[in-house]
Design a protein around this motif. Sequence first.
Motif, PDB file in Angstrom:
ATOM      1  N   LEU A 378       0.813  -1.221   0.000  1.00 12.68           N
ATOM      2  CA  LEU A 378       0.000   0.000   0.000  1.00 12.68           C
ATOM      3  C   LEU A 378       0.841   1.264   0.000  1.00 12.68           C
ATOM      4  O   LEU A 378       0.372   2.325  -0.430  1.00 12.68           O
ATOM      5  CB  LEU A 378      -0.926  -0.001   1.226  1.00 12.68           C
ATOM      6  CG  LEU A 378      -2.043  -1.049   1.227  1.00 12.68           C
ATOM      7  CD1 LEU A 378      -2.817  -1.010   2.541  1.00 12.68           C
ATOM      8  CD2 LEU A 378      -3.003  -0.828   0.060  1.00 12.68           C
ATOM      9  N   GLU A 381       0.918   3.120  -3.231  1.00  5.28           N
ATOM     10  CA  GLU A 381      -0.296   3.745  -3.776  1.00  5.28           C
ATOM     11  C   GLU A 381      -0.215   5.263  -3.654  1.00  5.28           C
ATOM     12  O   GLU A 381       0.362   5.790  -2.704  1.00  5.28           O
ATOM     13  CB  GLU A 381      -1.532   3.241  -3.019  1.00  5.28           C
ATOM     14  CG  GLU A 381      -1.708   1.736  -3.009  1.00  5.28           C
ATOM     15  CD  GLU A 381      -2.233   1.209  -4.320  1.00  5.28           C
ATOM     16  OE1 GLU A 381      -3.157   1.828  -4.877  1.00  5.28           O
ATOM     17  OE2 GLU A 381      -1.704   0.186  -4.796  1.00  5.28           O
ATOM     18  N   ARG A 384      -1.246   8.238  -0.761  1.00  7.77           N
ATOM     19  CA  ARG A 384      -1.002   7.195   0.227  1.00  7.77           C
ATOM     20  C   ARG A 384      -2.243   7.021   1.116  1.00  7.77           C
ATOM     21  O   ARG A 384      -2.720   7.984   1.702  1.00  7.77           O
ATOM     22  CB  ARG A 384       0.209   7.541   1.098  1.00  7.77           C
ATOM     23  CG  ARG A 384       1.532   7.502   0.348  1.00  7.77           C
ATOM     24  CD  ARG A 384       2.683   7.990   1.221  1.00  7.77           C
ATOM     25  NE  ARG A 384       2.895   7.136   2.371  1.00  7.77           N
ATOM     26  CZ  ARG A 384       2.598   7.468   3.626  1.00  7.77           C
ATOM     27  NH1 ARG A 384       2.063   8.649   3.896  1.00  7.77           N
ATOM     28  NH2 ARG A 384       2.855   6.638   4.628  1.00  7.77           N
TER      29      ARG A 384
END
Length: 836
Positions: A378, A381, A384
């Motif tokens: 993650l 990404e 965030r």
Amino acid sequence: MIDGDDDKTRGGGGPTPVRPERLRGPVEFVGRAAELDQLRRLVEAPPCLILLEGEPGIGKSRLVAELLGGLPGHHVVGECDDVPEPFPLGVLLDAIGGSADRLGAVSPVAGALAPLLPELADVLPAAPPPLTDPAAERHRLLRAVAAVLAALSPATLLLEDLHWADPATCEFLGYLATHPVDGLAVVLTARTAAPGGGTPIHDALARTPPWSVTRVSLGPLDAGDVHRLAARTLRLDDPPQQLTATLLDRTAGIPFVVEEVLRTLAERGGDPLADDSVPFVLRDVLLWRLRPLDEGTREVLGAAAVLGMAPDQRILASALSLDRVTVGSALTAAHRAGLLHDGGDGLRFRHDLARQVVYDLVPRPNREWLHLRVARVLEQELPRPVAQLAHHYRLAGSGADFVRNAEAAADLATERGDDATAASFLLQTMDVAELPRPVRVRLAAKLGRSAIDGLSQAEAIPVLERLLADRRLPPGARGELGLVLGRMLRQQGEALRGYTEIERAVPYLRAPRRKAPALAVLAAPDTVVGRHVDDHLARCTEAESAATASGDPAAHLAVRIARASLLLELGDPAAWSIITELRASAELADRPREHARACLNWAQGALHAGHPEQAEALLAAGRALVDETGYERLTALVEATELSLSRAAGRFDGLAERLTRLVTTAERMPVTLLDARAELATVLALTAAAERAGSTGGHDRPDSRTEGCAGLGDSGRGRDEVESAERALREVVADARRVGAVWPLVQALSALARLTVVGRPDEAVRHATEALSVVRGKGIVAWAADAVLVLAEAAAAAGEPARAAAAVAELEAGIAGRDTPLARAALRRCRDLVPA
């Protein structure tokens, strides 16, 4: 990898679960009206065979219990057990064996059951000689069961949990479907067959003609049914819609799961949405479904539970270093086993408790590793997902990464005005043991500011108290944390403790813009005992100096609001010019929450002084601002002020019921609730006092707060009402003394005096004298008007009016030149009773 923990698997013994207990539906019957009506129509016109299907906990047993409870005639009931090798026809033999008292003459073929049912030996024919053909023997046995059921008819045969039935039982029911027994209604319950596979009962009935079996399928409860179930279980008239929505999301509307969560709340108290425990029975069922999965599928399913309710296959594949095809195949296998559900947008867990069971079965080290792997994925990404990152890093045991993302998530929530979420993240950071002191202090200060408006005071208060107990705490931090702690204590109803904490914090507040609002809080006279009004005036003057030094418009505004409130309580007409000026200013208009709070505080001050018209206008403005801003924390204050205004205006119709509802439902404003409890007890006392005075020829009372009380009563009111009102007042007095809250203390003592002035005048004088003493300590004599009036009435009734002369003179001197219509009305009545 998913393992079974000994401490969580019923009976212990590793990963293989024991048989699931039968799931029972909710105690309260909710919904299912259409299905119940369909079943009744079918059962009332036998012969018929009905298969009632649904997933575990969907309410099959509860529905058939409701069905049988409303049916006349005889019921033959049996239930299957999950045993490795069930006894052939065991469920039928158990059911029949309990019906010996109703069994009359039966066909000779029924004797085939005699060796299997010795308890029926006296009523069954003799056993026929054995047959050499096993198929013929089995067929004769089926005919024998049918013959006994025919002898018991008309009747309803209920067999539960047929997904565990033995092959012979399933064969018999298939036979019965095509060879119905006159007068016999057969109702079977079974779990819905897992996707891609069936059970023996489903296979047996699938081979019968379509017309021979009526299938009724039960689905989840809808929002309305969940709402009604919550209302009945928790005994609430109208549970919050948010509770219904969250219950639906967490439980998927499965009645058993909904009921278990609600039962936990009803029995233990607390928030059912914060309790992540899983009912044992539900857990056993899910373990049963896990048994056929291979290790690779279990590993993917465990990672999916770590990821969340709707696992993203792309993230799963990256975290496990597997290809998407392998992950997809594993999730499909879990779907076939009934552990995942196709929600239309991909595979997901059926409800949160199902995910929790799978999550708990992943060994702790594996869980931490999976959370860390998911967090690392993650991190790539954009933007965030800081909230998700905080969640996964916390459960991975990575403290520094967790704190970094939790603070970012809290800051983001604060920017969006979501103080509750911000406080939740910040509270979690306080549990990180290795947090450096400067970081902990910074986060605690943010926590304090968020918790004040985020309604998380109860959790934040112990955190702040522990920090303030550290002698190494820097002075600036001590001031900031002491201020927010004091404000929270006051909002929790701890009036004196909160006031004292703020007093201690003020010397450590170096910035004038922070000191000014703190001093403004200390200027409020109506919340704390043990501080004279001269102290409040001095604090207000200090606050004005600090606000001027700060040059901060917000600080200046807070002090001006406090000054107006203080002058209102003092009966100084200058208060109204300040209020008019502030309400017309852009500074207050640009701060709708402060504007709402100010209007409500001023409305209360206007009521204390005796200006109901101005209070009505201020309340209307405050209510509109609360509605406009959605400022939930002030909702209870709006209603409490409205109810106080109703009493002041003599609008008593339904007032006690409305106050009771506020006291029992508005849990988030303890200081307001203490005022509301005092108001409720006073209304009850005034009503009882009016009844008592009316029955004894007592004096009428002139102020509007007591007019109309007698209209609330009826000829049945008497000692019970008086005792109930007195008990409520004494409770308020005790609580107000404990927390140091001055206004409800004076109000309750004065009402106690009013209640006892007829019949127990000496006790009334004692209560009124105590109220007057408390008011002297505060220095706002107008607050003692009711108490002084009771003293005058008691003295006049005793034929010694001079005994109250000093108190009446003190009241007259204390309100001279003051804008206090309520106290002036009481003084006029006192002078009628005690001439100067």
